[in-house]
Scaffold this active site. Structure first.
Site, short mmCIF file in Angstrom:
data_model
loop_
_atom_site.label_atom_id
_atom_site.label_comp_id
_atom_site.label_asym_id
_atom_site.label_seq_id
_atom_site.Cartn_x
_atom_site.Cartn_y
_atom_site.Cartn_z
N GLU A 90 0.85 -1.18 0.00
CA GLU A 90 0.00 0.00 0.00
C GLU A 90 0.89 1.24 0.00
OE1 GLU A 90 -3.22 0.41 2.93
OE2 GLU A 90 -2.92 2.58 2.91
N GLU A 142 -2.65 11.44 2.02
CA GLU A 142 -3.87 11.26 2.81
C GLU A 142 -3.88 12.31 3.91
OE1 GLU A 142 -4.80 7.69 5.14
OE2 GLU A 142 -2.69 7.39 5.53
#
Ligand SMILES: *[C@@H]1O[C@H](CO)[C@@H](O)[C@H](O)[C@H]1NC(C)=O
Ligand SMILES: *[C@@H]1O[C@H](CO)[C@@H](O)[C@H](O)[C@H]1NC(C)=O
Length: 246
Positions: A138, A143
């Site tokens: 990932e 974010e």
């Protein structure tokens, strides 16, 4: 004449990048739907937070701009994640690229775009890559976890990860994000992050080369960004998204 021949011979060597998702992707709903599907690309409309995703909360708000809205709601059935029930307090949106991205030996990709994201508590917009098979890999290319910061993460395992959090100023403005994935040694992938043209971090993802990724743009809520989240609509907008090979 000599110049023409010389130029033609040089061109293939200097320009080999292929555009996989063009900057026109958010010019219209038809373009969006050519490259992306709604909700999470592995199937499902809930994940690890308080939002349930649907198509109605994803829009081309003006030609060139994708806007996802998170709307507070009541009376939704809970989601299940990791064996636990999660209350659903919002309807929001997610899109996943139709194509998967696999860093080949000796190659890689560049993901870039301009993002208008909130850092309000309980809002969790993200621009990320995650494994098609198993987990990790990932890479959180950007974010925002409701803290006033932006985070860049690369996971080797759930507990071994490279991460960089930096102060995120002027959230009402669009900020440019770029992430380059480059095969390092036929096995691991080097991941470099830029914000507003400034290099932020370089990570190495263990055994990432040769493994397919999903590309996800979503506005999750609460979860890692704390709660309670906002009681009014939250928006997350993206423009100039582009994906090319190296
Ligand atoms: C992840 O694995 C790669 C390859 O072994 C290594 O270079 C990198 O330092 C590791 N990251 C962390 C946070 O340990
Ligand atoms: C909140 O968002 C929803 C979905 O986009 C929209 O229908 C509604 O009008 C919005 N509410 C306000 C107060 O803007």
């Amino acid at each position: 004449m000599y110049i023409l021949v010389f130029t033609a011979a040089l061109l293939p060597a200097v320009s080999t990048a292929t555009t996989l998702i063009p900057k026109t992707v958010f010019d219209s709903t038809a373009n969006l739907e050519q490259y992306f599907t709604y909700n999470y690309p592995w199937g499902g409309n809930t994940h690890n937070g308080a939002a349930r995703m649907d198509k109605a909360h994803v829009a081309i708000s003006s030609p060139g701009t994708l806007t996802i809205t998170a709307q507070p709601v009541k009376g939704q059935p809970p989601a299940t994640h990791g064996g636990k029930q999660l209350a659903i307090n919002y309807l929001a949106g997610a899109i996943g690229a139709k194509q998967h991205f696999t860093v080949p030996k000796g190659g890689g990709f560049v993901f870039s775009g301009s993002f208008q994201a909130t850092t309000t508590k309980g809002t969790w917009p993200a621009f990320w890559l995650t494994a098609v098979n198993g987990w990790p890999p990932e890479i959180d290319m950007a974010e925002w976890k409701g803290s006033g910061k932006i985070s860049f993460n690369t996971f080797n395992t759930s507990s071994v990860l490279s991460w960089k959090d930096v102060q995120y100023n002027d959230p009402a403005q669009f900020h440019d994000i770029k992430c380059e994935l480059r095969d390092k040694n036929g096995k691991d992938t080097q991941v470099k992050f830029w914000m507003d043209g400034k290099e932020i971090a370089t990570h190495v993802g263990k055994d990432y080369t040769g493994k397919p990724f999903y590309l996800v743009i979503n506005l999750q809520m609460e979860g890692s960004s704390g709660k309670p989240g906002p009681t009014t609509n939250t928006t997350y907008s993206v423009r100039n998204l582009e994906v090319t090979t190296l």
